[in-house]
Design a protein around this motif. Structure first.
Motif, PDB file in Angstrom:
ATOM      1  N   GLY A  91       0.624  -0.783  -0.536  1.00  0.00           N
ATOM      2  CA  GLY A  91       0.257  -0.143   0.090  1.00  0.00           C
ATOM      3  C   GLY A  91       0.952   1.535   0.207  1.00  0.00           C
ATOM      4  N   TYR A  92       1.913   1.341  -0.954  1.00  0.00           N
ATOM      5  CA  TYR A  92       2.741   2.871  -0.429  1.00  0.00           C
ATOM      6  C   TYR A  92       1.897   3.666  -0.886  1.00  0.00           C
ATOM      7  CZ  TYR A  92       7.924   0.570   0.773  1.00  0.00           C
ATOM      8  OH  TYR A  92       8.159  -0.010   1.401  1.00  0.00           O
ATOM      9  N   SER A  93       2.364   4.800  -1.016  1.00  0.00           N
ATOM     10  CA  SER A  93       2.052   6.242  -0.860  1.00  0.00           C
ATOM     11  C   SER A  93       2.865   6.641  -1.950  1.00  0.00           C
ATOM     12  CB  SER A  93       1.900   7.029   0.082  1.00  0.00           C
ATOM     13  OG  SER A  93       1.363   8.689  -0.932  1.00  0.00           O
ATOM     14  N   LEU A  94       2.445   7.731  -3.094  1.00  0.00           N
ATOM     15  CA  LEU A  94       3.494   8.152  -4.510  1.00  0.00           C
ATOM     16  C   LEU A  94       3.854   9.356  -3.551  1.00  0.00           C
ATOM     17  CD1 LEU A  94       1.810   7.314  -7.552  1.00  0.00           C
ATOM     18  CD2 LEU A  94       4.582   6.702  -6.661  1.00  0.00           C
ATOM     19  N   LYS A  95       2.987   9.780  -2.585  1.00  0.00           N
ATOM     20  CA  LYS A  95       3.460  11.218  -1.919  1.00  0.00           C
ATOM     21  C   LYS A  95       4.496  11.324  -0.853  1.00  0.00           C
ATOM     22  CE  LYS A  95       0.579  14.995  -0.020  1.00  0.00           C
ATOM     23  NZ  LYS A  95      -0.245  15.587   0.643  1.00  0.00           N
ATOM     24  N   CYS A  96       3.990  10.397  -0.248  1.00  0.00           N
ATOM     25  CA  CYS A  96       4.400  10.464   1.304  1.00  0.00           C
ATOM     26  C   CYS A  96       4.841   8.731   1.384  1.00  0.00           C
ATOM     27  CB  CYS A  96       4.342  10.609   2.160  1.00  0.00           C
ATOM     28  SG  CYS A  96       4.814  10.745   3.988  1.00  0.00           S
ATOM     29  N   GLN A  97       6.343   8.065   1.666  1.00  0.00           N
ATOM     30  CA  GLN A  97       6.403   6.751   2.554  1.00  0.00           C
ATOM     31  C   GLN A  97       7.450   6.398   3.535  1.00  0.00           C
ATOM     32  OE1 GLN A  97       3.867   4.000   1.427  1.00  0.00           O
ATOM     33  NE2 GLN A  97       5.249   3.172   2.994  1.00  0.00           N
ATOM     34  N   PRO A  98       7.163   6.558   4.263  1.00  0.00           N
ATOM     35  CA  PRO A  98       8.330   6.146   4.955  1.00  0.00           C
ATOM     36  C   PRO A  98       8.705   4.982   4.716  1.00  0.00           C
ATOM     37  CG  PRO A  98       6.486   6.583   6.253  1.00  0.00           C
ATOM     38  CD  PRO A  98       6.333   6.648   5.021  1.00  0.00           C
ATOM     39  N   VAL A  99      10.104   4.258   5.435  1.00  0.00           N
ATOM     40  CA  VAL A  99      11.179   3.282   5.991  1.00  0.00           C
ATOM     41  C   VAL A  99      10.339   2.504   6.736  1.00  0.00           C
ATOM     42  CG1 VAL A  99      12.742   1.755   5.557  1.00  0.00           C
ATOM     43  CG2 VAL A  99      12.578   4.396   4.744  1.00  0.00           C
ATOM     44  N   ASP A 100       9.404   0.906   6.826  1.00  0.00           N
ATOM     45  CA  ASP A 100       9.450   0.136   7.382  1.00  0.00           C
ATOM     46  C   ASP A 100      10.305  -0.394   8.062  1.00  0.00           C
ATOM     47  OD1 ASP A 100       7.770  -2.057   9.043  1.00  0.00           O
ATOM     48  OD2 ASP A 100       6.546  -1.696   7.999  1.00  0.00           O
ATOM     49  N   TYR A 101      11.121  -0.405   9.173  1.00  0.00           N
ATOM     50  CA  TYR A 101      11.908  -0.837   9.561  1.00  0.00           C
ATOM     51  C   TYR A 101      12.032  -2.472  10.616  1.00  0.00           C
ATOM     52  CZ  TYR A 101      14.946   2.855   8.597  1.00  0.00           C
ATOM     53  OH  TYR A 101      15.078   4.157   7.831  1.00  0.00           O
ATOM     54  N   SER A 102      10.451  -2.432  10.595  1.00  0.00           N
ATOM     55  CA  SER A 102      10.508  -3.553  10.785  1.00  0.00           C
ATOM     56  C   SER A 102      10.313  -5.434  10.427  1.00  0.00           C
ATOM     57  CB  SER A 102       8.263  -4.052  10.421  1.00  0.00           C
ATOM     58  OG  SER A 102       8.237  -4.109   9.677  1.00  0.00           O
ATOM     59  N   THR A 103      11.021  -6.621  10.570  1.00  0.00           N
ATOM     60  CA  THR A 103      10.805  -8.106   9.786  1.00  0.00           C
ATOM     61  C   THR A 103      10.029  -8.374   9.414  1.00  0.00           C
ATOM     62  OG1 THR A 103      11.318  -8.616  12.170  1.00  0.00           O
ATOM     63  CG2 THR A 103      13.162  -7.757  11.128  1.00  0.00           C
ATOM     64  N   ASN A 104       8.602  -7.768   9.355  1.00  0.00           N
ATOM     65  CA  ASN A 104       7.628  -8.189   8.295  1.00  0.00           C
ATOM     66  C   ASN A 104       8.140  -8.497   7.341  1.00  0.00           C
ATOM     67  OD1 ASN A 104       5.861  -8.163  10.973  1.00  0.00           O
ATOM     68  ND2 ASN A 104       5.581  -6.355  10.291  1.00  0.00           N
ATOM     69  N   ASP A 105       7.374 -10.208   6.793  1.00  0.00           N
ATOM     70  CA  ASP A 105       7.226 -10.625   5.561  1.00  0.00           C
ATOM     71  C   ASP A 105       7.434  -9.152   4.636  1.00  0.00           C
ATOM     72  OD1 ASP A 105       7.740 -12.942   6.279  1.00  0.00           O
ATOM     73  OD2 ASP A 105       5.865 -12.961   5.672  1.00  0.00           O
ATOM     74  N   LEU A 106       6.776  -8.096   3.721  1.00  0.00           N
ATOM     75  CA  LEU A 106       7.098  -7.123   3.536  1.00  0.00           C
ATOM     76  C   LEU A 106       7.971  -6.208   2.777  1.00  0.00           C
ATOM     77  CD1 LEU A 106       3.360  -6.843   1.998  1.00  0.00           C
ATOM     78  CD2 LEU A 106       4.227  -7.631   0.654  1.00  0.00           C
ATOM     79  N   PRO A 107       7.933  -5.679   4.082  1.00  0.00           N
ATOM     80  CA  PRO A 107       9.262  -4.704   4.237  1.00  0.00           C
ATOM     81  C   PRO A 107      10.465  -5.101   4.210  1.00  0.00           C
ATOM     82  CG  PRO A 107       7.552  -4.560   6.286  1.00  0.00           C
ATOM     83  CD  PRO A 107       7.086  -5.726   5.442  1.00  0.00           C
TER      84      PRO A 107
END
Length: 265
Positions: A91-107
């Motif tokens: 669900g990335y946003s083109l306007k603003c997308q911070p980094v997800d530093y978690s170890t979940n599958d998608l990040p």
């Protein structure tokens, strides 16, 4: 002098200890020293390689270059797919997308393809090696060297600190462009009889320019939005895109506009 060395040591310690803990264990990521050494060796190659080859016969590397180019077509297509699908699923946003530093599958999936993108820039340094070994040093231009040097440094920083989030757009577009670019190189390497199928070289340069404009626009929008993404990276990307637009724009003008005028005259 002692103070300078002490400050440099402190800065180096800060660099290595404040990276993304997910990517730090990965090849070439933890310390800047391997990339710095690679950078120096690459610059030395660009300066002294043509001199070494000056009195030598060019190497016939056709059997290496063709599979090399098509392997990069495959790698670039894979990275484009991974960036696109992972961003879509996240669900990335083109306007603003911070980094997800978690170890979940998608990040983690996004972080891994960011590493592959960085490592592909290391692999692509072989472009210059092949040019020099084939005595095509006229293609080792300032633009060529600048682009290769800066990409390995920029994307080491990207993978070290911001593996995911906002930079996905740059890497996704660049992966698509490189899929097309290495397809062109691979077809050209097959032989002169392929030239009739390569009429679209000019449009490849146009695509590269449009890519830089799109990335500059994307980053500028993020810069002026209230977004939890490091502004220093945004500023660096904006400045870098401006430099590439100027350099590639000049190449386009010299290669296609100015030369066409001279032919008419």
């Amino acid at each position: 002098m002692t103070t300078v060395l002490h400050d440099a040591a402190d800065y180096y310690t800060w660099m290595v200890e404040n990276g993304d803990p997910r990517t730090d264990p990965w090849f070439l990521v933890y310390s800047p020293l391997p990339i710095f050494v690679l950078f120096v060796l690459y610059v030395l190659l660009c300066v002294y390689g043509p001199r070494v080859m000056e009195k030598r016969q060019p190497f016939n590397l056709k059997t290496i270059i063709i599979p090399y180019n098509f392997a990069l077509v495959g790698l670039s297509a894979y990275m484009f797919y991974e960036f696109l699908v992972t961003a879509w699923l996240s669900g990335y946003s083109l306007k603003c997308q911070p980094v997800d530093y978690s170890t979940n599958d998608l990040p983690m999936r996004m972080a891994r393809v960011c590493w592959w993108f960085f490592f592909s820039k290391v692999i692509e340094l072989m472009d210059t090696v092949f040019f020099i070994m084939r005595k095509k040093s006229n293609q080792v231009t300032f633009l060529h060297v600048y682009h290769h040097c800066t990409m390995i440094i920029n994307w080491w920083l990207g993978v070290k600190y911001v593996a995911g989030g906002q930079p996905f757009f740059l890497a996704m577009l660049n992966s698509f462009i490189h899929t097309v670019m290495y397809l062109y190189y691979g077809m050209a390497a097959i032989g002169p009889h392929m030239q009739k199928y390569l009429w679209w070289k000019r449009y490849l340069t146009s695509m590269q320019l449009m890519q830089f404009v799109a990335i500059l626009t994307h980053t500028t929008v993020n810069f002026f939005s209230d977004c939890d993404f490091p502004q220093g990276f945004n500023i660096a990307v904006m400045a870098y895109m401006v430099s590439l637009i100027i350099l590639f724009g000049n190449f386009y003008y010299q290669e296609y506009v100015k030369r066409a005028r001279q032919k008419k005259q």
